[in-house]
Design a protein around this motif. Structure first.
Motif, short mmCIF file in Angstrom:
data_model
loop_
_atom_site.label_atom_id
_atom_site.label_comp_id
_atom_site.label_asym_id
_atom_site.label_seq_id
_atom_site.Cartn_x
_atom_site.Cartn_y
_atom_site.Cartn_z
N HIS A 62 0.83 -1.22 0.00
CA HIS A 62 0.00 0.00 0.00
C HIS A 62 0.87 1.26 0.00
O HIS A 62 0.45 2.29 0.53
CB HIS A 62 -0.90 0.03 1.25
N GLN A 64 1.79 3.56 -2.18
CA GLN A 64 1.28 4.80 -2.76
C GLN A 64 0.16 5.39 -1.91
O GLN A 64 0.11 6.60 -1.68
CB GLN A 64 0.80 4.54 -4.19
N GLU A 65 -0.75 4.52 -1.44
CA GLU A 65 -1.85 5.01 -0.60
C GLU A 65 -1.33 5.58 0.72
O GLU A 65 -1.83 6.60 1.21
CB GLU A 65 -2.85 3.88 -0.30
N ALA A 66 -0.33 4.92 1.28
CA ALA A 66 0.22 5.38 2.56
C ALA A 66 0.89 6.74 2.44
O ALA A 66 0.92 7.52 3.40
CB ALA A 66 1.21 4.36 3.12
N GLN A 68 0.09 9.07 0.10
CA GLN A 68 -0.81 10.04 -0.53
C GLN A 68 -1.71 10.68 0.53
O GLN A 68 -1.85 10.19 1.64
CB GLN A 68 -1.65 9.32 -1.60
N GLY A 70 -5.18 11.34 2.35
CA GLY A 70 -6.19 10.33 2.63
C GLY A 70 -7.48 10.94 3.13
O GLY A 70 -7.63 12.17 3.21
N VAL A 75 -8.43 5.73 7.60
CA VAL A 75 -8.37 4.56 6.72
C VAL A 75 -9.53 3.62 7.07
O VAL A 75 -9.73 3.26 8.24
CB VAL A 75 -7.02 3.84 6.88
N ASN A 275 -1.28 8.54 7.40
CA ASN A 275 -1.70 7.33 6.71
C ASN A 275 -0.80 6.14 6.98
O ASN A 275 -1.27 5.01 7.15
CB ASN A 275 -1.75 7.57 5.19
N TYR A 279 -2.11 2.49 8.33
CA TYR A 279 -1.92 1.22 7.60
C TYR A 279 -1.04 0.26 8.39
O TYR A 279 -1.27 -0.96 8.38
CB TYR A 279 -1.30 1.50 6.23
#
Length: 400
Positions: A62, A64-66, A68, A70, A75, A275, A279
């Motif tokens: 994860h 990229q999500e972490a 970016q 949010g 989450v 983020n 995560y």
């Protein structure tokens, strides 16, 4: 760099610019001092290797999500785990839209203060209570009324008297489990009554539960929120005492409308909570036994608390009173005949031992001779030596 400018601060900034607690903790940080003054978890129990593995996997799966921006509410996977957790542990039920992840539980205090407390509003608090909550609500102009406690927590007859005397009350703040600073736990019948009084008098209850899982004796008591049928109770907690305070992960469970308003206020403060930390905790919880980890913490704190209690019995002057917590990180001491607890603190520093004076924990007139001791962040040999030194200092103070 210094200037001659006279800065025009807002009324939320303390006028004298002092930080009494900060000064105390700074003095207690001297390497020669055995400090029972802080409120830190035991760092040797932080799951460093397991969390490192969790973070590595987050970056693999994860990344990229972490990294970016949010969602402000947090989450989704973590909010789902929080819902499951509070239902199993506290009897608190809800839906995903009832949960907001925050930057530590301190942010919940700030957001609730910002959302509900207008200048002049009355906030009812336990006497004594968590000093940072006082600071936060004071910054929004709150007036405080202290409610008496005993060994079973906030007294409900005293609370109802306060509600009748102050119909303008907006909020009741409570730490029902292993309270900071006293270590006391509110009895289950009082929790039910608190939820009833909130509905009856149309006031909000902010239930702060950072320590509830750290139980080493006695029987678990369900949350005040579990008895709430009208949405008047907001439940808040944190991963700071069970996993990692440095991650700054807290949460609040409340009515959906309240969560939406708090989310808007949070967006203007920090957009969203970290983020990567969120995560990482999801990954950790998926692959590790949190209950086993918390039991390890509880067992250690129970051992340290007992050592401190043994030292109290052995070394402290006759007549000294102290609480007997069944969990958490603190106990409360009351020394009769002492008029100035801050002066007592200075005397104890001469014996190379420190505590937090009780004065900052009181909304009104402080109780002389009262102070807080922390046992979670002191090694066993430090507790044995420190309690002897503290007892000697108290004997001298009482005999003056």
């Amino acid at each position: 760099m210094t200037t001659m400018t006279k800065f025009k601060y807002s009324k939320r900034v303390p006028a004298d610019g002092t930080d009494a607690v900060g000064a105390i903790l700074k003095a207690a940080a001297d390497p020669k001092i055995i400090s029972f003054a802080g409120g830190l978890p035991a760092p040797e129990l932080f799951p460093v290797k397991e969390m490192q593995a969790a973070v590595d996997k987050v970056f693999e799966e994860h990344g990229q999500e972490a990294m970016q921006y949010g969602a402000a509410k947090g989450v989704t996977a973590l909010r789902e785990l929080i819902l499951q957790h509070v239902k199993e542990k506290e009897g608190v039920t809800g839906a995903l839209d009832n949960v907001l992840v925050t930057t530590g539980s301190e942010q919940v205090l700030d957001l609730v203060g910002k959302a509900f407390v207008n200048p002049g509003d009355t906030v009812l608090v336990e006497q004594p209570t968590y000093l940072c909550a006082l600071d936060v609500f004071k910054s929004y102009g709150a007036k405080f009324v202290g409610v008496a406690m005993d060994e079973q927590g906030m007294k409900m007859d005293a609370l109802e008297d306060a509600l009748k005397a102050h119909p303008e009350t907006k909020l009741v703040y409570t730490v029902p489990n292993f309270q900071n600073p006293t270590g006391r736990t509110m009895a289950v019948d009082r929790r039910k009554k608190l939820a009833e009084l909130a509905a009856k008098y149309d006031v909000y209850v902010l239930e702060d539960n950072p320590y509830g899982e750290i139980r080493f004796a006695g029987t678990h008591v369900p949350a005040v929120k579990s008895f709430d049928e009208t949405g008047h109770v907001f439940y808040m907690s944190t991963f700071s005492k069970t996993l990692a305070p440095g991650f700054r992960l807290g949460w609040v469970v409340a009515d959906e409308d309240v969560i939406n308003k708090l989310t808007v206020l949070k967006q203007s403060a920090d957009l969203h909570t970290d983020n990567l930390a969120q995560y990482a905790v999801v990954e950790f919880l998926d692959n590790n036994d949190l209950d086993a980890h918390v039991k390890e913490i509880s067992d250690l704190y129970g051992k340290r608390k007992q050592l401190m209690a043994d030292g109290l019995k052995k070394y402290f002057p006759a007549g000294v009173k102290y609480t007997n917590p069944e969990g958490g990180m603190f106990l409360w001491v009351e020394v009769p005949g002492v008029d100035d607890t801050v002066e007592l603190f200075k005397e104890c520093l001469k014996h190379n031992v420190a505590f937090v004076p009780g004065d900052p924990f009181f909304a009104g007139k402080p109780q002389p001779g009262a102070f807080r001791l922390n046992y979670s962040n002191a090694k066993e040999d430090q507790i044995k030596v420190g309690m002897k030194q503290l007892g000697e200092a108290l004997q001298e103070a009482v005999n003056k």
